[in-house]
Design a protein around this motif. Structure first.
Motif, PDB file in Angstrom:
ATOM      1  N   VAL A  76      -5.912  -2.472   1.494  1.00  0.00           N
ATOM      2  CA  VAL A  76      -5.929  -3.619   0.843  1.00  0.00           C
ATOM      3  C   VAL A  76      -6.379  -4.653   1.634  1.00  0.00           C
ATOM      4  O   VAL A  76      -6.385  -4.548   3.072  1.00  0.00           O
ATOM      5  CB  VAL A  76      -4.306  -3.880   0.296  1.00  0.00           C
ATOM      6  CG1 VAL A  76      -3.771  -3.067  -0.824  1.00  0.00           C
ATOM      7  CG2 VAL A  76      -3.381  -4.112   1.476  1.00  0.00           C
ATOM      8  N   THR A 133       4.128  -2.753   2.157  1.00  0.00           N
ATOM      9  CA  THR A 133       2.978  -2.899   2.832  1.00  0.00           C
ATOM     10  C   THR A 133       3.418  -2.497   4.276  1.00  0.00           C
ATOM     11  O   THR A 133       4.297  -2.587   4.962  1.00  0.00           O
ATOM     12  CB  THR A 133       2.376  -4.141   2.966  1.00  0.00           C
ATOM     13  OG1 THR A 133       3.199  -5.231   3.505  1.00  0.00           O
ATOM     14  CG2 THR A 133       1.845  -4.827   1.450  1.00  0.00           C
ATOM     15  N   ALA A 152      -1.087  -0.825   1.160  1.00  0.00           N
ATOM     16  CA  ALA A 152      -0.132  -1.066   0.225  1.00  0.00           C
ATOM     17  C   ALA A 152       0.443   0.385  -0.083  1.00  0.00           C
ATOM     18  O   ALA A 152      -0.436   1.265  -0.168  1.00  0.00           O
ATOM     19  CB  ALA A 152      -0.802  -1.893  -0.931  1.00  0.00           C
ATOM     20  N   ASP A 175       2.306   2.821  -2.833  1.00  0.00           N
ATOM     21  CA  ASP A 175       2.305   2.875  -4.430  1.00  0.00           C
ATOM     22  C   ASP A 175       3.780   2.763  -4.627  1.00  0.00           C
ATOM     23  O   ASP A 175       4.709   3.751  -4.179  1.00  0.00           O
ATOM     24  CB  ASP A 175       1.629   3.897  -5.089  1.00  0.00           C
ATOM     25  CG  ASP A 175       1.842   3.943  -6.491  1.00  0.00           C
ATOM     26  OD1 ASP A 175       2.810   3.639  -6.995  1.00  0.00           O
ATOM     27  OD2 ASP A 175       1.006   4.840  -6.866  1.00  0.00           O
ATOM     28  N   ASN A 224      -5.448 -10.084   0.220  1.00  0.00           N
ATOM     29  CA  ASN A 224      -4.700 -10.606  -0.789  1.00  0.00           C
ATOM     30  C   ASN A 224      -3.807  -9.525  -1.498  1.00  0.00           C
ATOM     31  O   ASN A 224      -3.174  -9.667  -2.615  1.00  0.00           O
ATOM     32  CB  ASN A 224      -5.832 -11.007  -2.049  1.00  0.00           C
ATOM     33  CG  ASN A 224      -6.713  -9.800  -2.335  1.00  0.00           C
ATOM     34  OD1 ASN A 224      -6.349  -8.696  -1.890  1.00  0.00           O
ATOM     35  ND2 ASN A 224      -7.671 -10.030  -3.251  1.00  0.00           N
ATOM     36  N   GLY A 225      -3.638  -8.436  -0.692  1.00  0.00           N
ATOM     37  CA  GLY A 225      -2.877  -7.431  -1.007  1.00  0.00           C
ATOM     38  C   GLY A 225      -3.215  -6.430  -1.957  1.00  0.00           C
ATOM     39  O   GLY A 225      -2.827  -5.518  -2.610  1.00  0.00           O
ATOM     40  N   LYS A 226      -4.493  -6.784  -2.587  1.00  0.00           N
ATOM     41  CA  LYS A 226      -5.332  -5.699  -3.576  1.00  0.00           C
ATOM     42  C   LYS A 226      -6.031  -4.617  -3.191  1.00  0.00           C
ATOM     43  O   LYS A 226      -6.743  -4.941  -1.964  1.00  0.00           O
ATOM     44  CB  LYS A 226      -5.977  -6.619  -4.536  1.00  0.00           C
ATOM     45  CG  LYS A 226      -5.126  -7.721  -5.177  1.00  0.00           C
ATOM     46  CD  LYS A 226      -4.695  -7.342  -6.660  1.00  0.00           C
ATOM     47  CE  LYS A 226      -4.115  -8.409  -7.356  1.00  0.00           C
ATOM     48  NZ  LYS A 226      -2.744  -8.562  -6.758  1.00  0.00           N
ATOM     49  N   PRO A 227      -6.085  -3.675  -3.662  1.00  0.00           N
ATOM     50  CA  PRO A 227      -6.822  -2.455  -2.978  1.00  0.00           C
ATOM     51  C   PRO A 227      -8.465  -2.923  -3.019  1.00  0.00           C
ATOM     52  O   PRO A 227      -8.759  -3.668  -3.930  1.00  0.00           O
ATOM     53  CB  PRO A 227      -6.708  -1.415  -4.088  1.00  0.00           C
ATOM     54  CG  PRO A 227      -5.242  -1.828  -4.761  1.00  0.00           C
ATOM     55  CD  PRO A 227      -4.963  -3.234  -4.659  1.00  0.00           C
ATOM     56  N   THR A 228      -8.891  -2.636  -1.987  1.00  0.00           N
ATOM     57  CA  THR A 228     -10.225  -2.992  -1.704  1.00  0.00           C
ATOM     58  C   THR A 228     -11.442  -2.019  -1.428  1.00  0.00           C
ATOM     59  O   THR A 228     -11.098  -0.947  -0.742  1.00  0.00           O
ATOM     60  CB  THR A 228     -10.453  -4.142  -0.584  1.00  0.00           C
ATOM     61  OG1 THR A 228     -11.639  -4.559  -0.470  1.00  0.00           O
ATOM     62  CG2 THR A 228      -9.925  -3.511   0.626  1.00  0.00           C
ATOM     63  N   ARG A 277      -2.959   2.882  -0.094  1.00  0.00           N
ATOM     64  CA  ARG A 277      -4.203   2.406  -0.217  1.00  0.00           C
ATOM     65  C   ARG A 277      -4.618   1.370   0.604  1.00  0.00           C
ATOM     66  O   ARG A 277      -3.729   0.444   1.178  1.00  0.00           O
ATOM     67  CB  ARG A 277      -4.466   1.909  -1.704  1.00  0.00           C
ATOM     68  CG  ARG A 277      -4.295   2.829  -2.761  1.00  0.00           C
ATOM     69  CD  ARG A 277      -4.790   2.122  -4.146  1.00  0.00           C
ATOM     70  NE  ARG A 277      -4.852   3.360  -5.247  1.00  0.00           N
ATOM     71  CZ  ARG A 277      -3.735   3.913  -5.801  1.00  0.00           C
ATOM     72  NH1 ARG A 277      -2.563   3.474  -5.506  1.00  0.00           N
ATOM     73  NH2 ARG A 277      -3.777   4.670  -6.802  1.00  0.00           N
TER      74      ARG A 277
END
Lengths: 269, 997
Positions: free
Chosen positions: A189, A155, A140, A142, A192-196, A187
């Motif tokens: 991700v 993304t 993803a 920023d 779900n598209g969230k940083p992991t 980052r």
């Protein structure tokens, strides 16, 4: 308008020169491959100041012995640093991919706080799960990052191929500052598209899922995954699947190209 | 003076290397070690000025990760410190890089008082907590280090804390070059055999006779006496002949005259299996797109207007048995030099690898001297991982086969595809010729004792006397730098010919290149050495890695050497090609060898061998009496020879160069192996090449003829399945055989030779029928091991590697089911052909039938797949057409494990289910698990069903079901459900087996 000149440093165990060359060519730039030793010895009859973009490519410079990018960066530090600093001061751009990112961090070109491009404040440490690994990851971007290389991107899927990609900072404050300045341009991700932090979506265990950072000006950018290995749309691992699936719109170009195009446009503008 | 730097991790950070080692110690050795911390140690042997050591330390220490110290870094208490360092003379690439860093940091070249060469030596320190000394020793020798190439030093906490840091360095002690010896060959046969045995020459008594007779005749020739030589060959001459005539270099078995006996038939005489069967088939096919086959280091075929494709596959079995890591890394970087040394030099596009091992879960006794197969497997993988990744070459294919008969000798196949420019420096890229007067140039690295006798050693059975120095360790970075240099030299047209230094070292490379001009004069005093003290013959035959030999015309030698200097690649002018008819070797002015080229290359006596074929007979399992095969399907998916090898494979780069299209792992979760992989050959063109292979040693137990037909068929079928053209498929044969020469050690040699004859004949028949020429190959004919008095022979193993072409990579097809509602078709015919199948071995284990160590695992059965190219080839051409027409959504090839495994792979890859209804008159288990050849499973969009069926008219094609959105693979037969498995269960079984080793 004349083409943007790109210097691709090669040799000594680096190995992504062909695809990096192809990438810059495909977006209309004029890349030149120069062996680091030719540049150091002045044989190249070229200086860094002849170029708008400097590319630190992937590979295994000196086998990554003594740490990824170390011996290569050390050569530059002791023998080319003045030229490099004035290149940066004069508004040059730089892209570091994988071994190139490791080299830029080793040199202190990144994170480049307060115009200091010679003090290393971070490192790329061995992956939590030891060993080199090649698998595609989802990144993803920023949206607030000053990074000129990721402009307009949200993304991007790219292959990560490294054994030493865990981004560690000298102190927690360095990471805080990178975050607050939106210097963490990309980052890892999850779906779900969230940083992991979860393996394998985050392939190395980087805190804050850092995959790549830029300097405060956004002109210098380094990342672990390889935009240079996604130049054609059909290189995506799902392309040969998606082309048969009803209702799926296929991309017209490899998404990695956008990063190169951004950099070249920023250098031209 | 020695300066010691110790680099420890910061104690507040995890140590992934230590954690990894700890996991392996616990899992593999069952030793409950509590903690492992690791440190890097560098010993700099050089004169340093005040402050310089600190400056280096400061530079080498990463402030984020490390604590560094001169001498030693303090430590919390541990139980034992295990130091692992290289033995003297072993390649130390890390030390070499450290040397560069030190000199850059100091801004000067290092020196050492006394005139010795300064050096940096690397080593690793493991600090173990929770172990006894005995356990620390076990950990050191069986996991952390290989005593063949490394020294292990163990110190307890008390010993460590009370002693000074270890400052010893593994310098090779300076010695004088031993005198050249002369061999008196006038003795008895027993004495001659002793000379061959003691010298590790692997020369037979017939060969020793030929050498004796030659030198007796030549001994009075003034041309020889004038050089100070006589009727006694020098050690240099004898060694040179042993290398040139080794099985490894000369392929004596493949060139032998064979008398083949089969019951009820007249005996037949075959003059050279290589010429009649292998070259014979390629000649008979007469493909106009072959550029260069058999005579160069690799085969070359036409690709497009700018490049040809070059392909070579090699084996590196014996070294990998002794030192799995070093042997394997040498295998991969070694085979890289083959395409690189083909024509005027190809750049490299893709690697392939494949290994045959004993089970990593082997629990029985191991003959003394053998490494555990898990250790062999780990080391081999890591060697090829490092070799390929660090060279920047992606892998295209990778596979593993497990059988207890590979316990004695693992088989390590490594191959490389290259691209040879059609035109190089104004001429055809494939043409090269050393001319009389050209300089002999060696470039790359220095010569050491590493890899001496590799060629002769690989031509003998492995036993405890295997020489330590037969092991080399490839250094991919040195090689990459040499390649970078040579590509520039190639573009500038600076050389006339190039070849690699592999088996036999300079004796082979210069000896072979000298055939064109008709001679060479080589001055070994000009060859760069890693250290003094090597015997002259050792310099000539050393297989030290990363070296190429070139012919450079006298007008270009200065420019060539200058370029090498600029790019910091060690390069030396070591002699001259001549037309004297002699291979003349000197040390300065002293002649140490002068062999007639004719005797070197043609003087070895012909070998006559007998082959006797009698088909074996094996037990068959009981007929299937159950109704549900779901559990068997799950069990089959978990079997070693079917399950996923992704865990290891992911460590290999498969995308560097940015040309990879269909990758080795496909599907929604990219966790199912591709039937074939697809690559672009260059940027800017969507034409591509396709790689696949087949290996099936299990069929050899029944009949190597059937085995060979099956592997050719499977490799070709996989390419077709991915969308390759059927008219541009080239193949490579790699034979790894047990010794087929009848002797006291090999009482069944005649049978093994018959197996070889039958395999070669099948290769001829099938490649001719398919029109797939063999373009290159290699044989390794002594894959037997006698360790601790136990003889283990590998089953006859033929790797068939195929390379195809696809006009547009966008038309490639993958095996994953694409969309629910798609029709599923089975093409080809399934028969009761379970002989040699995975299913039969599974039944053998299920029935608890114990096998014998040297024999195939039961059940073997007696009916292998029979394939008729008259029927299969038209089918393959029809498949090619429907693929080009875009009618095919997925395609897979039933092979090992049979039809159901192909369906399972496609379902797992596509994360879609399928409803399958089979209407074939066979017992359900045979129908599902038979390994009949010539088949595809293809899915087609409903809307294209009619067009597909029309295109398949006249072919064996039946609709067997539909892809479903569900998560189950359901198979019905004879009115009942015979298998019904969830994707989750299938994937779990498929992935679990090798996931933790």
């Amino acid at each position: 308008m004349s083409k943007v000149r790109v210097l691709i440093l090669t040799g000594l165990g680096l190995n992504c020169e062909a695809e990096t060359d192809a990438a810059f060519r495909m977006v209309g730039a004029s890349p030149e491959q120069v062996h680091l030793l030719d540049l150091l010895e002045g044989r190249a009859e070229r200086r860094l100041s002849d170029y708008r973009i400097l590319a630190f490519i992937g590979g295994f410079a000196f086998g990554d012995h003594l740490g990824a990018g170390f011996v290569f960066a050390n050569k530059i530090r002791w023998r080319l640093y003045d030229q490099l600093l004035s290149f940066i001061e004069n508004g040059g751009l730089a892209l570091g991919v994988c071994n190139g990112f490791q080299t830029m961090v080793r040199l202190g070109m990144l994170p480049g706080f307060d115009g200091d491009y010679r003090t290393p404040r971070a490192t790329l440490a061995p992956n939590d799960r030891l060993g080199y690994r090649d698998a595609w990851v989802k990144l993803a971007v920023d949206p607030n990052s000053p990074c000129v290389w990721t402009r307009g991107l949200t993304t991007i899927d790219l292959p990560a191929r490294h054994g030493e990609g865990k981004f560690l900072t000298e102190t927690p404050e360095v990471l805080d500052r990178l975050e607050s300045g939106s210097q963490v341009a990309v980052r890892y991700v999850g779906d779900n598209g969230k940083p992991t932090q979860d393996w394998p979506d985050n392939p190395n265990g980087s805190p804050d899922a850092v995959a790549g950072i830029c300097d405060p000006t956004g002109r210098l950018f380094g990342l672990m995954p390889h935009p240079d290995a996604y130049l054609y749309p059909y290189q995506h691992p799902q392309w040969h699947r998606d082309k048969h699936r009803d209702g799926v719109v296929l991309p017209t170009e490899g998404a990695g190209l956008a990063i190169f195009r951004n950099g070249v446009e920023a250098a031209a503008g | 003076m020695v300066t010691r730097l110790e680099i420890a991790g910061r104690t507040d950070l995890p140590d992934p290397r230590g954690l990894h080692a700890g996991g392996r110690i616990r899992n593999f050795l069952g030793i409950p070690v509590r903690a492992v911390r690791t440190r890097d140690v560098y010993r700099i042997e050089a004169d340093l000025q005040a402050g310089e050591a600190e400056k280096i330390l400061n530079e080498v220490t990463d402030p984020v990760l490390h604590r560094g110290g001169l001498g030693r870094v303090e430590s919390d208490r541990f139980d034992f410190a295990v130091s692992v360092a290289f033995k003297p003379g072993v390649t130390d690439p890390v030390g070499k890089s450290a040397m560069v860093a030190v000199q850059d940091t100091l801004g000067r070249a290092l020196t050492l008082t006394g005139g010795e060469e300064p050096a940096v030596y690397s080593s690793t320190l493991y600090l173990l907590t929770g172990v006894t000394r005995e356990q620390a020793e076990t950990i050191g020798t069986s996991l952390l280090a290989n005593p063949v190439i490394q020294t292990i030093t163990i110190r307890s906490w008390d010993e460590w804390s009370s002693s000074a840091p270890d400052m010893t360095v593994p310098r090779v002690p300076a010695q004088h070059r031993p005198e050249v010896q002369r061999y008196d060959l006038s003795g008895s046969d027993a004495e001659l055999q002793e000379i061959s045995r003691k010298g590790l020459l692997s020369l037979s008594i017939e060969e020793m006779h030929a050498i004796r007779n030659h030198f007796l005749a030549a001994g009075n020739d003034p041309a020889r006496t004038g050089l100070g030589l006589d009727h006694r060959p020098t050690d240099v001459e004898l060694e040179c002949l042993a290398q040139t005539w080794s099985e490894h270099c000369k392929h004596k078995i493949f060139n032998a005259t064979v008398t083949y006996h089969e019951a009820g038939k007249e005996p037949e005489t075959i003059r050279s299996l290589f010429k009649t069967c292998i070259m014979g088939a390629t000649k008979a096919i007469g493909a106009p797109w072959l550029v260069s086959v058999f005579h160069d280091n690799a085969g070359v075929v036409t690709f497009d207007e700018r490049i040809h494709l070059v392909y070579k596959v090699e084996t590196h079995n014996s070294p990998s048995a002794l030192d799995p890591y070093g042997g394997a890394i040498t295998g991969i970087v070694g085979v890289n030099r083959d395409p690189f040394g083909t024509g005027l030099g190809a750049h490299l596009l893709a690697n392939v690898w494949g290994y045959c091992f004993g089970s990593p879960f082997h629990e029985g006794d191991l003959p003394k001297g053998l490494l555990h197969p898990r250790r062999v497997r780990d080391g081999v993988h890591q060697g090829v991982i490092d070799g390929g990744n660090q060279s920047g070459i992606p892998y295209g294919r990778g596979w593993e086969v497990f059988d207890h008969r590979y316990l004695g000798k693992p088989l390590v196949f490594c191959g490389t595809v290259g691209a040879l420019p059609v035109t190089i420096a104004g001429g055809p890229g494939e043409k090269k010729a050393a001319l009389p007067g050209d300089r002999i140039v060696m470039t790359g690295g220095r010569i050491g004792a590493d890899g001496i006798h590799g060629a002769t050693f690989s031509s003998a059975a492995l036993d405890e006397s295997a020489p330590v120095q037969a092991v080399q360790i490839g250094d991919p970075i040195t090689q990459k730098r040499m390649f970078d240099f040579l590509l520039v030299a190639r573009e500038r047209g600076l050389y006339n010919a190039i070849t690699d230094n592999g088996a036999g070292g300079l004796s082979s490379s210069v000896g072979e290149m000298a055939e064109q001009p008709g001679g060479a004069r080589l001055d070994l005093s000009q060859a760069p050495l890693k250290y003094a003290g090597l015997a002259t013959w050792e310099i000539l035959v050393s297989e030290a890695q990363e070296r190429m030999t070139l012919a450079v015309s006298p007008e270009k030698i200065d420019e060539f050497l200058e370029l090498a200097r600029e790019m910091e690649v060690e390069t030396n002018d070591i002699g001259e090609f001549t037309d004297s008819g002699m291979f003349h070797v000197t040390w300065g002015d002293e002649t140490v060898a002068c062999l007639s080229m004719e005797f070197m290359h043609e003087g070895d006596p012909d070998l006559n061998l007998t082959a006797r074929w009698a088909p074996p007979l094996y037990a068959e399992p009981e007929p299937f009496s159950g109704t549900d095969l779901t559990e068997d399907l799950i069990a089959m998916l978990a079997r070693l020879n079917i399950c996923s090898g992704e865990k290891k494979a992911r460590h290999y780069d498969h995308e560097v160069k940015g040309l990879t299209v269909v990758k080795p792992w496909i599907g929604v979760e990219q966790d199912v192996p591709a039937e074939a992989t697809v690559f672009l050959a260059r940027h800017g063109s969507s034409r591509g090449f396709v790689l696949a292979e087949s290996v099936n040693p299990f069929l050899s137990d029944i009949d190597t003829y059937a085995m060979t037909v099956a592997v050719v068929d499977e490799a070709v079928r996989k390419l077709v399945c991915a969308g390759a053209r059927t008219d541009r498929i080239a193949a490579l044969d790699n034979f790894c055989w047990p010794d087929p020469v009848q002797s006291d050690h090999t009482p069944d040699g005649e049978y093994k030779m018959a197996q070889l004859v039958r395999s070669c004949r099948a290769l001829y028949d099938t490649t001719l029928a398919y029109g797939t020429p063999l373009i290159s190959g290699k044989d390794s004919m002594k894959n037997d091991s006698t360790m601790g008095g136990v003889k283990i022979s590998v089953p006859p193993t033929l790797l068939l590697s195929a390379i195809g072409q696809i006009d547009d990579v966008r038309n490639a097809v993958t095996a994953d089911f694409k969309q629910e509602g798609d029709r599923v078709y089975l093409l080809g015919t399934t028969r009761d052909e379970c002989g040699g199948s995975e299913y039969f071995r599974y039944l053998g284990e299920k029935d608890g039938i114990a096998g014998n160590p040297g024999e195939p695992a039961p059940y073997v059965g007696n009916r292998p797949p029979v394939i008729d190219p008259e029927r299969t080839l038209p089918l393959y051409r029809a498949v090619e057409k429907v693929m080009a027409a875009g009618l095919v959504r997925s395609a897979s090839t039933p092979a090992r494990g049979g039809l159901i495994l192909a369906l399972a792979r496609s379902a797992m890859a596509g994360m879609l289910g399928a409803e399958i209804d089979l209407d074939v008159d066979l017992p359900a288990d045979r129908l599902l698990f038979s390994e009949s050849g010539g088949r595809f499973v293809i899915t087609v969009a409903e809307k294209n069903g009619a067009a597909f069926e029309a295109a398949m008219a006249g072919q064996p094609c039946s609709r067997i079901g539909t892809v479903t959105a569900g998560s189950r693979l359901v198979v019905r037969h004879g009115g009942g459900t015979v298998a019904d498995a969830s994707l989750t269960d299938m994937k779990a079984a498929f992935k679990e087996t090798l996931n933790h080793v």
